[in-house]
Every structure is written in C-alpha cells, then in structure tokens.
Motif scaffolding. Structure first.
Motif, mmCIF file in Angstrom:
data_model
loop_
_atom_site.group_PDB
_atom_site.id
_atom_site.type_symbol
_atom_site.label_atom_id
_atom_site.label_comp_id
_atom_site.label_asym_id
_atom_site.label_seq_id
_atom_site.Cartn_x
_atom_site.Cartn_y
_atom_site.Cartn_z
ATOM 1 N N UNK A 128 0.861 -1.178 0.000
ATOM 2 C CA UNK A 128 0.000 0.000 0.000
ATOM 3 C C UNK A 128 0.898 1.229 0.000
ATOM 4 N N UNK A 129 0.697 2.137 -0.958
ATOM 5 C CA UNK A 129 1.643 3.229 -1.164
ATOM 6 C C UNK A 129 1.322 4.477 -0.356
ATOM 7 N N UNK A 130 0.051 4.768 -0.085
ATOM 8 C CA UNK A 130 -0.270 5.978 0.665
ATOM 9 C C UNK A 130 -1.368 5.675 1.679
ATOM 10 N N UNK A 131 -1.444 6.418 2.784
ATOM 11 C CA UNK A 131 -0.604 7.594 3.075
ATOM 12 C C UNK A 131 0.849 7.254 3.402
ATOM 13 N N UNK A 132 1.144 5.987 3.699
ATOM 14 C CA UNK A 132 2.523 5.551 3.879
ATOM 15 C C UNK A 132 2.671 4.160 3.292
ATOM 16 N N UNK A 133 3.883 3.826 2.860
ATOM 17 C CA UNK A 133 4.101 2.540 2.195
ATOM 18 C C UNK A 133 4.135 1.414 3.226
ATOM 19 N N UNK A 134 3.262 0.409 3.003
ATOM 20 C CA UNK A 134 3.146 -0.724 3.911
ATOM 21 C C UNK A 134 3.162 -2.003 3.078
ATOM 22 N N UNK A 135 4.014 -2.961 3.470
ATOM 23 C CA UNK A 135 4.058 -4.256 2.799
ATOM 24 C C UNK A 135 2.933 -5.134 3.334
ATOM 25 N N UNK A 136 2.228 -5.805 2.426
ATOM 26 C CA UNK A 136 1.065 -6.605 2.803
ATOM 27 C C UNK A 136 1.373 -8.089 2.680
ATOM 28 N N UNK A 137 0.828 -8.912 3.580
ATOM 29 C CA UNK A 137 1.011 -10.370 3.457
ATOM 30 C C UNK A 137 0.283 -10.893 2.233
ATOM 31 N N UNK A 138 0.900 -11.825 1.543
ATOM 32 C CA UNK A 138 0.377 -12.298 0.268
ATOM 33 C C UNK A 138 0.160 -13.802 0.309
ATOM 34 N N UNK A 139 -0.899 -14.237 -0.363
ATOM 35 C CA UNK A 139 -1.190 -15.660 -0.513
ATOM 36 C C UNK A 139 -0.874 -16.057 -1.952
ATOM 37 N N UNK A 140 0.137 -16.931 -2.128
ATOM 38 C CA UNK A 140 0.520 -17.358 -3.473
ATOM 39 C C UNK A 140 -0.486 -18.380 -3.987
ATOM 40 N N UNK A 141 -0.907 -18.181 -5.233
ATOM 41 C CA UNK A 141 -1.837 -19.087 -5.906
ATOM 42 C C UNK A 141 -1.136 -19.622 -7.154
ATOM 43 N N UNK A 142 -0.245 -20.595 -6.938
ATOM 44 C CA UNK A 142 0.610 -21.052 -8.017
ATOM 45 C C UNK A 142 1.896 -20.239 -8.028
ATOM 46 N N UNK A 143 2.713 -20.445 -9.065
ATOM 47 C CA UNK A 143 4.006 -19.774 -9.126
ATOM 48 C C UNK A 143 3.916 -18.355 -9.665
ATOM 49 N N UNK B 294 1.201 -3.908 -7.035
ATOM 50 C CA UNK B 294 1.707 -5.281 -7.129
ATOM 51 C C UNK B 294 3.006 -5.249 -7.936
ATOM 52 N N UNK B 295 4.071 -5.876 -7.398
ATOM 53 C CA UNK B 295 5.377 -5.905 -8.060
ATOM 54 C C UNK B 295 5.757 -7.350 -8.369
ATOM 55 N N UNK B 296 6.200 -7.593 -9.604
ATOM 56 C CA UNK B 296 6.723 -8.901 -10.010
ATOM 57 C C UNK B 296 8.190 -8.709 -10.364
ATOM 58 N N UNK B 297 9.101 -9.408 -9.641
ATOM 59 C CA UNK B 297 10.537 -9.156 -9.777
ATOM 60 C C UNK B 297 11.314 -10.453 -9.936
ATOM 61 N N UNK B 298 12.338 -10.401 -10.791
ATOM 62 C CA UNK B 298 13.389 -11.425 -10.804
ATOM 63 C C UNK B 298 14.698 -10.719 -11.124
ATOM 64 N N UNK B 299 15.769 -11.449 -11.365
ATOM 65 C CA UNK B 299 17.085 -10.832 -11.524
ATOM 66 C C UNK B 299 17.199 -9.965 -12.779
ATOM 67 N N UNK B 300 16.208 -10.042 -13.670
ATOM 68 C CA UNK B 300 16.252 -9.225 -14.887
ATOM 69 C C UNK B 300 15.472 -7.924 -14.759
ATOM 70 N N UNK B 301 14.693 -7.747 -13.680
ATOM 71 C CA UNK B 301 13.964 -6.497 -13.531
ATOM 72 C C UNK B 301 12.667 -6.660 -12.766
ATOM 73 N N UNK B 302 11.895 -5.550 -12.726
ATOM 74 C CA UNK B 302 10.637 -5.485 -11.980
ATOM 75 C C UNK B 302 9.568 -4.820 -12.836
ATOM 76 N N UNK B 303 8.360 -5.375 -12.786
ATOM 77 C CA UNK B 303 7.200 -4.777 -13.441
ATOM 78 C C UNK B 303 6.106 -4.592 -12.393
#
Length: 324
Positions: A199-214, A234-243
């Motif tokens: 969550x980006x505002x009013x302050x950035x907070x990381x949220x717990x996530x439930x993975x549904x597959x890879x 939502x951020x998707x990241x690996x060693x080549x970058x982030x989207x």
C-alpha cells in the motif's frame, strides 16, 4: 630356549622373503597390464563438456561447449546434438548433425544454430534464443574406425526471461465493513518472479500475500474502512527487472453516504429556488411591460379624442353660422 626362539624367527623371515620373491613377478605383471589398459583407454575417443550448465537472456546468443579427443583421422567424424526441452523432456529433438563433412540443421532452428570450430571442436552457437530453447543438450561424438561407444556429454541450458507486465484485479464489497481481495498475476518470467503487494499511501506498507501457483498471488482485506482507501501496487521481480501494476481503492462509509445525500438535497433545493426566482422575475417583467403598453395606448386614445374635438369646434361652417 633363547637360542631356539632366535632360529625359529630366522626361519620365518626366510620363508616370508621367499614368498615375497615369488609374488613380486605377479604384481609386476598386473601393474603392466593396468598401464597398458590405461594407455588404450587414453587413446580411445572421449568427450568433455567444459561446462555442465549455461544461461542466456532471451534474444541473445550462447555457445554450448563440447570438446572431444580421438586418435583416428577425422574423415568419418560424426557429431550429433540433441535437445530434451524442459516443456517435454520425454520428446528430444535433433538440433544439428555433422556427418562426413555435411551439416544438417533441424528445420525449426535453421539460421539460429551452427558449429563454431568444426571439425576440431563440436561447439555450437544458438542465437536469437527463445524460451523453447531451454532444456538438456546432449553432444554425441563418433569417429570410426574406433570401436568404442560414442562419447556423450550433457549440458543444461536456462533461458532467462524478464517478468511480463502483471495484471491487477480486485473483487469484493467496497462498502465499509466488507471484504476485498486484490489479485495479481504474470504470464511469464525466468527465474520465477517474486510477487509483492504494497500500500503506497498515506505511507508505504508491505502486505502479506497468498501465493496461488508460481505466477499469481492475492491479498485479502477484511472489515474494510475509510482507512483502507488508497493506492495499492503489485510488483513482479526477478534478476532481470521489476514490473508493476496498480489498484486505487475507495471505500464508501455510511457517514460519507449520508453526507452525500444531504449535499445532493441542498443542491436540489438551491436549484429549484433559483428556478422559482427566475420565473418570478420573468412574470414581474411581463406584468410591468403589459401595464406600460396599456398606458401608452390610453394616452394615444385621449390625444386622438382631443384633436377630434378641436377640429369640430373650429370648423368654418360653424363659424359662419355663428355670425349670421
């Protein structure tokens, strides 16, 4: 007694020396045989893979190394490269073949694969790499008249892919007290992208996530309130970058709803009052305009009557008759 023990030990030593002398020629023969076998094995065809794994970014080129040693002429050299794709390892395909000076490529790889040092090396290059190129490559070399089994080497190729643009969605009840689920998924990415919700505002907070597959993950928010409103990423990241992808949540509370209803009522009342005021002004203007018109008409009639009276009063015929 001591003399007897001395002569007994001397006899055992003599027997041991005699036995060693008899065994030594056998050991030398066995060692010679091992040396000869090793020499023969060294002169046989052998294949060496300088690397057991390789990585390449999709779209780039990669060299797959395969070295071989042979003691025979290369006139009948035969090299075969095969690939067991990760998607279907039970169905290997023939990548490229070198046989008696001729090169044959797989139709799906024509223009993208080739030998780099034939006939002295079995290395190949794969360019414009695709995700389907990933898998286990086998290099098999045979060089008649050597009768040994063909030498085979293996190498695992991994094709790296940046995460695709994730897709963000939400589902649930946006009213206060309800429950909302935020979901995020990507189509591809190697290594498998890591998915995070913040969550980006009013302050950035990381949220717990439930993975549904890879390649997908969700966040469930229960008992939502006005404080739940805000921008989520939502951020998707690996060693080549982030989207990233984003969702803007707006939670509707009961107080906000009543305030909105009151505001709408006030606006409606003001608009109706304005319309009535406009109508009243219009009617007043029309009324005044009508009275002014009637006054002008009455004045004109009076003036006409006066002029007619004067004309009759001063006619010549009447004047003559008055002097007779």
């Amino acid at each position: 007694m001591a003399s007897f023990l001395f002569w007994h030990m001397r006899g055992e030593r003599a027997e041991l020396a005699s036995h060693t002398a008899m065994v030594a020629p056998g050991r030398r023969a066995l060692w010679s045989l091992c040396v000869c076998f090793t020499a023969l094995h060294t002169n046989a065809l052998r294949v060496t893979m300088r690397e057991s794994t390789a990585e390449v970014v999709r779209g780039d080129f990669v060299i797959l190394p395969c070295s071989f040693f042979t003691s025979s002429p290369l006139s009948r050299l035969n090299i075969i490269w095969t690939l067991a794709p990760l998607s279907s390892p039970e169905s290997p395909i023939q990548v490229i073949v070198y046989d008696h000076g001729q090169i044959i490529e797989d139709p799906s790889l024509i223009g993208r694969v080739g030998f780099t040092g034939i006939p002295w090396s079995a290395d190949i290059m794969v360019n414009d790499t695709r995700l389907s190129d990933a898998g286990i490559y086998r290099c098999m070399v045979n060089n008649p008249p050597e009768t040994a089994d063909p030498g085979i080497g293996e190498l695992l190729l991994t094709v790296l892919v940046a995460p695709s643009l994730p897709t963000c969605q939400w589902d649930g009840d946006m009213d206060a007290g309800g429950s909302v689920t935020l979901s995020c998924s990507v189509v591809e990415g190697v290594p498998t992208p890591e998915i995070h919700w913040d969550k980006l505002n009013p302050e950035e907070i990381s949220l717990p996530i439930n993975m549904e597959g890879e390649l997908s993950g969700s966040v469930q928010i229960v008992n939502v309130s006005s404080q739940t409103s805000g921008l989520y990423r939502c951020s998707a990241s690996n060693l080549l970058g982030t989207e990233n992808c984003y969702i803007n949540l707006s939670i509707y509370s009961a107080v906000a709803g009543s305030s909105s209803g009151i505001l709408q009522g006030v606006l409606l009342t003001l608009s109706m009052s304005l319309m009535l005021l406009t109508l009243l002004v219009l009617m007043t203007w029309l009324h005044r305009t009508g009275q002014d018109g009637r006054r002008r008409v009455s004045k004109e009639e009076e003036e006409e009557e006066e002029e007619g009276y004067n004309e009759i009063r001063y006619t010549p015929s009447l004047m003559k008759r008055s002097f007779v």
